[in-house]
Design a protein around this motif. Structure first.
Motif, PDB file in Angstrom:
ATOM      1  N   THR A 208      77.213  17.639  57.854  1.00 32.65           N
ATOM      2  CA  THR A 208      78.320  18.170  58.647  1.00 32.65           C
ATOM      3  C   THR A 208      79.076  17.053  59.353  1.00 32.65           C
ATOM      4  O   THR A 208      80.312  17.042  59.347  1.00 32.65           O
ATOM      5  N   ILE A 209      78.350  16.123  59.945  1.00 39.04           N
ATOM      6  CA  ILE A 209      79.015  15.053  60.699  1.00 39.04           C
ATOM      7  C   ILE A 209      79.899  14.222  59.761  1.00 39.04           C
ATOM      8  O   ILE A 209      81.061  13.957  60.073  1.00 39.04           O
ATOM      9  N   VAL A 210      79.341  13.855  58.604  1.00 43.34           N
ATOM     10  CA  VAL A 210      80.137  13.074  57.647  1.00 43.34           C
ATOM     11  C   VAL A 210      81.383  13.860  57.250  1.00 43.34           C
ATOM     12  O   VAL A 210      82.498  13.340  57.233  1.00 43.34           O
ATOM     13  N   ASN A 211      81.193  15.136  56.975  1.00 43.43           N
ATOM     14  CA  ASN A 211      82.319  15.955  56.563  1.00 43.43           C
ATOM     15  C   ASN A 211      83.345  16.140  57.663  1.00 43.43           C
ATOM     16  O   ASN A 211      84.533  16.273  57.411  1.00 43.43           O
ATOM     17  N   PHE A 212      82.856  16.153  58.892  1.00 45.07           N
ATOM     18  CA  PHE A 212      83.757  16.311  60.024  1.00 45.07           C
ATOM     19  C   PHE A 212      84.636  15.068  60.178  1.00 45.07           C
ATOM     20  O   PHE A 212      85.863  15.167  60.319  1.00 45.07           O
ATOM     21  N   VAL A 213      84.011  13.895  60.098  1.00 44.78           N
ATOM     22  CA  VAL A 213      84.787  12.649  60.191  1.00 44.78           C
ATOM     23  C   VAL A 213      85.804  12.612  59.049  1.00 44.78           C
ATOM     24  O   VAL A 213      86.969  12.246  59.228  1.00 44.78           O
ATOM     25  N   TYR A 214      85.355  13.058  57.895  1.00 47.85           N
ATOM     26  CA  TYR A 214      86.236  13.132  56.729  1.00 47.85           C
ATOM     27  C   TYR A 214      87.419  14.064  57.011  1.00 47.85           C
ATOM     28  O   TYR A 214      88.565  13.761  56.727  1.00 47.85           O
ATOM     29  N   PHE A 215      87.106  15.203  57.632  1.00 46.00           N
ATOM     30  CA  PHE A 215      88.158  16.185  57.925  1.00 46.00           C
ATOM     31  C   PHE A 215      89.195  15.604  58.890  1.00 46.00           C
ATOM     32  O   PHE A 215      90.402  15.782  58.704  1.00 46.00           O
ATOM     33  N   VAL A 216      88.731  14.906  59.923  1.00 43.36           N
ATOM     34  CA  VAL A 216      89.667  14.348  60.905  1.00 43.36           C
ATOM     35  C   VAL A 216      90.535  13.278  60.251  1.00 43.36           C
ATOM     36  O   VAL A 216      91.757  13.235  60.453  1.00 43.36           O
ATOM     37  N   THR A 217      89.907  12.449  59.410  1.00 46.39           N
ATOM     38  CA  THR A 217      90.682  11.429  58.704  1.00 46.39           C
ATOM     39  C   THR A 217      91.703  12.098  57.781  1.00 46.39           C
ATOM     40  O   THR A 217      92.861  11.689  57.708  1.00 46.39           O
ATOM     41  N   LEU A 218      91.244  13.135  57.112  1.00 47.00           N
ATOM     42  CA  LEU A 218      92.139  13.879  56.221  1.00 47.00           C
ATOM     43  C   LEU A 218      93.309  14.466  57.015  1.00 47.00           C
ATOM     44  O   LEU A 218      94.443  14.505  56.546  1.00 47.00           O
ATOM     45  N   SER A 219      93.020  14.912  58.251  1.00 42.21           N
ATOM     46  CA  SER A 219      94.075  15.479  59.102  1.00 42.21           C
ATOM     47  C   SER A 219      95.144  14.437  59.372  1.00 42.21           C
ATOM     48  O   SER A 219      96.345  14.728  59.288  1.00 42.21           O
ATOM     49  N   LEU A 220      94.713  13.220  59.692  1.00 40.19           N
ATOM     50  CA  LEU A 220      95.673  12.156  59.983  1.00 40.19           C
ATOM     51  C   LEU A 220      96.470  11.812  58.726  1.00 40.19           C
ATOM     52  O   LEU A 220      97.681  11.617  58.766  1.00 40.19           O
ATOM     53  N   PHE A 221      95.762  11.780  57.618  1.00 40.31           N
ATOM     54  CA  PHE A 221      96.406  11.485  56.332  1.00 40.31           C
ATOM     55  C   PHE A 221      97.474  12.545  56.012  1.00 40.31           C
ATOM     56  O   PHE A 221      98.615  12.249  55.690  1.00 40.31           O
ATOM     57  N   THR A 222      97.056  13.822  56.135  1.00 43.36           N
ATOM     58  CA  THR A 222      97.966  14.928  55.858  1.00 43.36           C
ATOM     59  C   THR A 222      99.190  14.855  56.763  1.00 43.36           C
ATOM     60  O   THR A 222     100.331  15.036  56.315  1.00 43.36           O
ATOM     61  N   THR A 223      98.938  14.604  58.048  1.00 41.75           N
ATOM     62  CA  THR A 223     100.042  14.584  58.997  1.00 41.75           C
ATOM     63  C   THR A 223     100.982  13.413  58.704  1.00 41.75           C
ATOM     64  O   THR A 223     102.202  13.564  58.789  1.00 41.75           O
TER      65      THR A 223
END
Ligand code: HEC
Length: 451
Positions: A208-223
């Motif tokens: 979960t933690i790895v995926n969460f960091v991934y999600f936040v990075t993905l959020s910045l990328f998407t934005t």
């Protein structure tokens, strides 16, 4: 969520396939949307701080623009955020019915967190606007003193509130992402189903933690992609936007985009190692490679634009981003599929059992028991209607049972010694329903033909 479990009806395998497609659809809407909300929230807070520390009005306007980018309409937030989360919760309630894990309950919690987060986000957005209005009002000349102090008081309060709202909304949206990512991860790892009993177990796992960091990075990328596209897409309506703001938007988008697209492949790699062994098939592995390729191409686009200080790949990058999301969601769904095979077999069995029960309750379906077939298979060796074989002719004994079908059934089920001229009849090992059918059959034939 117990009440959900009660709502659940056993599903056929066709319905379960359908539910899985529905899940893919809800993720395709929800994941990009939550990414955008989180990414714009982070960027707005960042530029807002920057603006207030060196009173940079262009940075401030950029922060405001970015927040307005995703919070233009409340019903969109409900439709893209709350509805998908709740539909996903219902899908999981069906798909993971009878399993020890409560993914749908966790998704409900995520939905509540999301609602709180988006309320703060809208307050943040509104306080941006209110702040500007108050500033403009205090600047206008002909106001009496009392009104002026009022406006100043309000301005101060808005100032404090709006900084807080931004942080609160980010906090709750990140929490939503954490619970969401944890639930999806949990659903696709059946080895953990037995052990996870509370939200704490959902959130605190390495996966979960790895995926969460991934999600936040993905959020910045998407934005970053979205901001780039918003300001610099061909023929946009922002020809009027001041160059200062455009410059900030460009720098922000290109830098965030480059950094996040360099980190993303590393996180994807890490992800391969925390995917449960059960779920990692050749197909999923191939998708991982595709995803990494896409991000690497994006990174090179960002690098190129940054080096040449232009924005010419803004369209291609959004295109790649969309493909990325589609593949990523399919990958997650495949992982869920592989890891929950056993669960689906259990559900299909449960469904068949359920169908039998319904059929029985309604008196339809099931195997039809034919009295005639049983009679011809089991009884003709010793019985005829008119003649004596091993046993007595039915014609002679059936009058005894007239109006007493239960008595006849009881005898067939469990023969007792009756007539000293005959040997005892061996028990035929019939089930009650079969005995009933055969009894009805001989009575009918007797009444129609021999009475
Ligand atoms: C192995 C031979 C045998 C088979 C098979 C057999 N029966 Fe009998 N049946 C007998 C004999 C022998 C009697 C007489 C028993 C007695 O009077 O104690 C008898 C008696 C009966 C009676 C009379 C009972 C009474 O109260 O007098 C009925 C009714 C009957 N059988 C029905 C059936 C039916 C229905 C089947 C098939 C499911 C069947 N039997 C199969 C040997 C057989």
């Amino acid at each position: 969520m117990n009440f959900l479990d009660e709502l659940v009806l056993p599903q056929s395998s066709h319905h379960m396939e359908l539910l899985k497609y529905l899940l893919v659809l809800t993720y395709l809407i929800f994941i990009p949307y939550l990414s955008l909300l989180i990414g714009t929230n982070i960027i707005a807070i960042f530029y807002n701080k920057k603006a207030s520390s060196n009173s940079d009005s262009a940075a401030y306007k950029f922060a405001k623009d970015v927040i307005d980018l995703v919070t233009f309409n409340r019903s969109v937030t409900i439709g893209f955020g709350v509805v998908p989360l709740i539909s996903a919760a219902f899908c999981y309630a069906q798909l993971l019915h009878l399993s020890p894990v409560n993914v749908s309950g966790y998704l409900f919690i995520a939905a509540i967190l999301f609602v709180i987060g988006s309320i703060f986000l809208y307050s943040y957005k509104n306080s941006f606007h209110l702040r500007d209005i108050l500033k403009a009002a205090s600047g206008s000349g002909n106001l009496d003193d009392r009104l002026k102090t009022d406006i100043n008081n309000m301005s101060e309060k808005t100032e404090i509130a709006y900084n807080k709202f931004g942080n609160y909304s980010l906090f709750f949206l990140l929490l939503t992402a954490l619970v969401f990512v944890g639930s999806v991860k949990l659903a696709s790892d059946s080895t953990r189903w037995e052990h996870v009993e509370s939200i704490v177990g959902v959130v605190f796992s390495i996966g979960t933690i790895v995926n969460f960091v991934y999600f936040v990075t993905l959020s910045l990328f998407t934005t970053a992609c979205a901001v780039l596209f918003y300001y610099f897409r061909p023929n946009n309506e922002f020809g009027e936007t001041s160059n200062d703001i455009k410059e900030i938007a460009k720098n922000s988008a290109l830098n965030t985009g480059l950094v996040s697209s360099i980190i993303l492949p590393l996180l994807l790699l890490l992800n391969i190692f925390v995917v449960p062994g059960l779920g990692l098939t050749a197909g999923i592995f191939a998708l991982f490679i595709f995803l990494m390729l896409i991000v690497v191409i994006c990174a090179s686009f960002f690098y190129n634009m940054l080096k040449n200080s232009n924005t010419r790949y803004s369209g291609s990058i959004v295109f790649l981003l969309i493909i990325f999301f589609v593949l990523a969601v399919i990958k997650d769904q495949m992982a869920f599929d592989t890891s929950s095979q056993k669960q689906f077999i259990a559900l299909v069995e449960n469904y068949e059992e359920y169908q039998r029960q319904v059929a029985e309750e309604l008196g339809i379906g099931g195997t039809v028991i034919s009295g005639e077939e049983i009679y011809n298979g089991r009884c003709v060796a010793c019985h005829q209607f008119e003649q004596k074989l091993v046993g007595p002719p039915h014609k002679d004994v059936l009058p005894k049972y007239e109006g007493n079908l239960p008595g006849l059934v009881a005898y067939i089920l469990n023969p007792v010694k009756v007539d000293p001229n005959y040997p005892p009849m061996p028990a035929q090992g019939l089930k009650p329903a079969e005995a009933q059918a055969v009894a009805e059959y001989i009575v009918n034939v007797y009444e129609e033909q021999y009475k």
